[in-house]
Design an enzyme around this catalytic site. Structure first.
Site, PDB file in Angstrom:
ATOM      1  N   HIS A 176     -42.175 -28.436 -23.888  1.00  0.00           N
ATOM      2  CA  HIS A 176     -42.804 -29.649 -23.362  1.00  0.00           C
ATOM      3  C   HIS A 176     -41.697 -30.644 -23.035  1.00  0.00           C
ATOM      4  O   HIS A 176     -40.979 -31.112 -23.918  1.00  0.00           O
ATOM      5  CB  HIS A 176     -43.756 -30.239 -24.402  1.00  0.00           C
ATOM      6  CG  HIS A 176     -44.317 -31.576 -24.007  1.00  0.00           C
ATOM      7  ND1 HIS A 176     -45.173 -31.732 -22.933  1.00  0.00           N
ATOM      8  CD2 HIS A 176     -44.131 -32.816 -24.531  1.00  0.00           C
ATOM      9  CE1 HIS A 176     -45.499 -33.011 -22.822  1.00  0.00           C
ATOM     10  NE2 HIS A 176     -44.876 -33.683 -23.777  1.00  0.00           N
ATOM     11  N   GLY A 231     -39.158 -35.041 -25.837  1.00  0.00           N
ATOM     12  CA  GLY A 231     -39.688 -36.165 -26.606  1.00  0.00           C
ATOM     13  C   GLY A 231     -41.187 -36.079 -26.734  1.00  0.00           C
ATOM     14  O   GLY A 231     -41.846 -35.285 -26.047  1.00  0.00           O
ATOM     15  N   GLU A 232     -41.731 -36.902 -27.614  1.00  0.00           N
ATOM     16  CA  GLU A 232     -43.166 -36.889 -27.837  1.00  0.00           C
ATOM     17  C   GLU A 232     -43.922 -37.320 -26.585  1.00  0.00           C
ATOM     18  O   GLU A 232     -43.401 -38.030 -25.728  1.00  0.00           O
ATOM     19  CB  GLU A 232     -43.524 -37.813 -29.006  1.00  0.00           C
ATOM     20  CG  GLU A 232     -42.954 -37.364 -30.348  1.00  0.00           C
ATOM     21  CD  GLU A 232     -43.346 -38.315 -31.466  1.00  0.00           C
ATOM     22  OE1 GLU A 232     -44.015 -39.338 -31.177  1.00  0.00           O
ATOM     23  OE2 GLU A 232     -42.983 -38.038 -32.624  1.00  0.00           O
ATOM     24  N   SER A 233     -45.161 -36.891 -26.498  1.00  0.00           N
ATOM     25  CA  SER A 233     -46.009 -37.275 -25.369  1.00  0.00           C
ATOM     26  C   SER A 233     -46.157 -38.791 -25.328  1.00  0.00           C
ATOM     27  O   SER A 233     -46.410 -39.438 -26.346  1.00  0.00           O
ATOM     28  CB  SER A 233     -47.382 -36.611 -25.516  1.00  0.00           C
ATOM     29  OG  SER A 233     -48.203 -36.914 -24.417  1.00  0.00           O
ATOM     30  N   GLY A 234     -45.960 -39.373 -24.137  1.00  0.00           N
ATOM     31  CA  GLY A 234     -46.112 -40.809 -23.966  1.00  0.00           C
ATOM     32  C   GLY A 234     -44.845 -41.610 -24.178  1.00  0.00           C
ATOM     33  O   GLY A 234     -44.863 -42.838 -24.054  1.00  0.00           O
ATOM     34  N   VAL A 235     -43.715 -40.945 -24.461  1.00  0.00           N
ATOM     35  CA  VAL A 235     -42.484 -41.677 -24.733  1.00  0.00           C
ATOM     36  C   VAL A 235     -41.828 -42.187 -23.453  1.00  0.00           C
ATOM     37  O   VAL A 235     -40.977 -43.079 -23.490  1.00  0.00           O
ATOM     38  CB  VAL A 235     -41.505 -40.795 -25.543  1.00  0.00           C
ATOM     39  CG1 VAL A 235     -40.837 -39.756 -24.642  1.00  0.00           C
ATOM     40  CG2 VAL A 235     -40.475 -41.631 -26.270  1.00  0.00           C
ATOM     41  N   GLY A 236     -42.212 -41.623 -22.287  1.00  0.00           N
ATOM     42  CA  GLY A 236     -41.682 -42.133 -21.024  1.00  0.00           C
ATOM     43  C   GLY A 236     -40.894 -41.133 -20.198  1.00  0.00           C
ATOM     44  O   GLY A 236     -40.179 -41.516 -19.265  1.00  0.00           O
ATOM     45  N   LYS A 237     -41.047 -39.858 -20.481  1.00  0.00           N
ATOM     46  CA  LYS A 237     -40.294 -38.833 -19.731  1.00  0.00           C
ATOM     47  C   LYS A 237     -40.688 -38.809 -18.259  1.00  0.00           C
ATOM     48  O   LYS A 237     -39.830 -38.799 -17.372  1.00  0.00           O
ATOM     49  CB  LYS A 237     -40.533 -37.453 -20.361  1.00  0.00           C
ATOM     50  CG  LYS A 237     -40.110 -37.334 -21.815  1.00  0.00           C
ATOM     51  CD  LYS A 237     -40.301 -35.933 -22.351  1.00  0.00           C
ATOM     52  CE  LYS A 237     -41.767 -35.514 -22.389  1.00  0.00           C
ATOM     53  NZ  LYS A 237     -42.577 -36.321 -23.318  1.00  0.00           N
ATOM     54  N   ASP A 274     -43.785 -32.017 -17.594  1.00  0.00           N
ATOM     55  CA  ASP A 274     -44.772 -31.659 -18.620  1.00  0.00           C
ATOM     56  C   ASP A 274     -44.461 -30.322 -19.283  1.00  0.00           C
ATOM     57  O   ASP A 274     -44.365 -30.240 -20.500  1.00  0.00           O
ATOM     58  CB  ASP A 274     -46.193 -31.651 -18.055  1.00  0.00           C
ATOM     59  CG  ASP A 274     -47.225 -31.584 -19.172  1.00  0.00           C
ATOM     60  OD1 ASP A 274     -47.135 -32.412 -20.100  1.00  0.00           O
ATOM     61  OD2 ASP A 274     -48.091 -30.704 -19.126  1.00  0.00           O
ATOM     62  N   ARG A 311     -22.889 -44.650 -31.129  1.00  0.00           N
ATOM     63  CA  ARG A 311     -22.405 -45.822 -30.410  1.00  0.00           C
ATOM     64  C   ARG A 311     -21.053 -45.586 -29.738  1.00  0.00           C
ATOM     65  O   ARG A 311     -20.689 -46.306 -28.809  1.00  0.00           O
ATOM     66  CB  ARG A 311     -22.300 -47.019 -31.367  1.00  0.00           C
ATOM     67  CG  ARG A 311     -23.641 -47.374 -32.001  1.00  0.00           C
ATOM     68  CD  ARG A 311     -23.584 -48.665 -32.779  1.00  0.00           C
ATOM     69  NE  ARG A 311     -23.311 -49.807 -31.921  1.00  0.00           N
ATOM     70  CZ  ARG A 311     -23.239 -51.061 -32.370  1.00  0.00           C
ATOM     71  NH1 ARG A 311     -23.418 -51.312 -33.656  1.00  0.00           N
ATOM     72  NH2 ARG A 311     -22.980 -52.048 -31.538  1.00  0.00           N
TER      73      ARG A 311
END
Length: 311
Positions: A139, A154-160, A178, A244
């Site tokens: 995914h 990344g998790e669903s909805g994180v902005g990919k 997706d 950093r």
């Protein structure tokens, strides 16, 4: 085990079918290696791999011409008796009648190509390597940024998807959104592509499904891309220490191959598209032998050495 079919290579490589055999298109090919059966035509079948596609080039055909009719018949029948996936004659050569006879008798497809042997084997090997490569589906979103294949996880909805859309607007190329099918095409190379059913599509919450190819043009999409960098997007976690300086490279293992990876924290106000662009350029720069963090460290060490010397 992954496999492809004789029907697929007929379609992909524009092959001519010389015999009509039922079920030919569904006949499975499970080995990406090819074989030119020179030794087998001489009767030597030790270490012969029956799962390989058999290629009859000009040399093999010339050797068969040196045989007597009975010797040639026996040699060709011995080959077709094996449970081989198919036999392909190159350079548009005319087959001996025995090829047609035993192809029908043993149900082994007999195909022909106009291409010369070396070029055809290269094309077929490339196709089989892609089709039979180990694969997984992840995914995520895959984009081409400045020539670097960047896989965003990344998790669903994180902005990919939103980041990918902004990258497309900035002139970069969408490969998959997706779901990304990842294939191991060599010991060092991973290639990602979109499942055919969702190819060139992207989902944006609040809008729905968008066809990137139709919206932005064919230059903004690509069917497959090598994976050079993995970026893991995650919601900014208070108190977590994020990289950093970039002195120590991190890797993620996919199908046994280590790929450089970055963890990018997401929070309001961060322009992820620009961050991904810079990450891709920096990764390319590292592959060319320059690391900004290491260069800074060396400058600091030199300055400290000069300072200690002055004392």
């Amino acid at each position: 085990m992954f496999y492809t079919t004789v029907g697929k290579i007929i379609k992909e490589l524009n092959l001519e079918c010389l015999t009509e055999i039922s079920g030919i298109e569904e006949r499975k090919i499970k080995d990406m290696n090819l074989n030119r059966p020179a030794l087998q035509l001489m009767g030597f079948f030790e270490y012969f791999d029956e799962q390989r596609v058999q290629i009859i080039g000009i040399s093999e055909m010339a050797y068969l011409k040196t045989m007597t009719p009975s010797q040639r018949r026996d040699a060709i029948e011995r080959l077709f008796q094996r449970n081989i996936p198919c036999v392909i004659i190159t350079s548009n050569q005319e087959p001996f009648e025995e090829f047609l006879e035993f192809s029908k008798k043993y149900g082994v497809p007999l195909l022909r190509t106009q291409e010369v042997t070396t070029r055809f084997m290269t094309n077929l090997s490339t196709f089989l390597t892609h089709e039979l490569a180990p694969r997984i589906t992840r995914h995520g979103t895959l984009v081409n940024v400045y020539g670097e294949g960047v896989l965003m996880l990344g998790e669903s909805g994180v902005g990919k998807s939103e980041t990918a859309l902004e990258l497309v607007k900035r002139g970069h190329i969408l490969v998959a959104d997706d779901a990304v099918e990842i294939r191991k095409v060599s010991e060092k190379t991973l290639v990602g592509e979109a499942p055919e059913i969702i190819r060139h599509l992207i989902e944006i919450r609040g809008i729905g499904i968008l066809d990137v190819k139709n919206l932005f043009g064919v230059g903004c999409v690509k069917e497959s891309e090598r994976i050079d960098l993995v970026i893991q997007l995650e919601t900014w976690k208070q108190g977590k220490e994020y990289e950093r300086l970039g002195l120590h490279d991190q890797y993620i293992e996919i199908l046994g191959i280590k790929v450089p990876t970055l963890v990018i924290p997401v929070r309001p106000g961060r322009n992820l598209a620009i961050i991904v662009e810079v990450a891709a350029m920096n990764n390319r720069q590292k592959k060319m032998g320059y690391n900004a963090a290491k260069a800074l460290t060396e400058r600091l060490q030199k300055q400290m050495s000069r300072g200690n010397g002055a004392e």
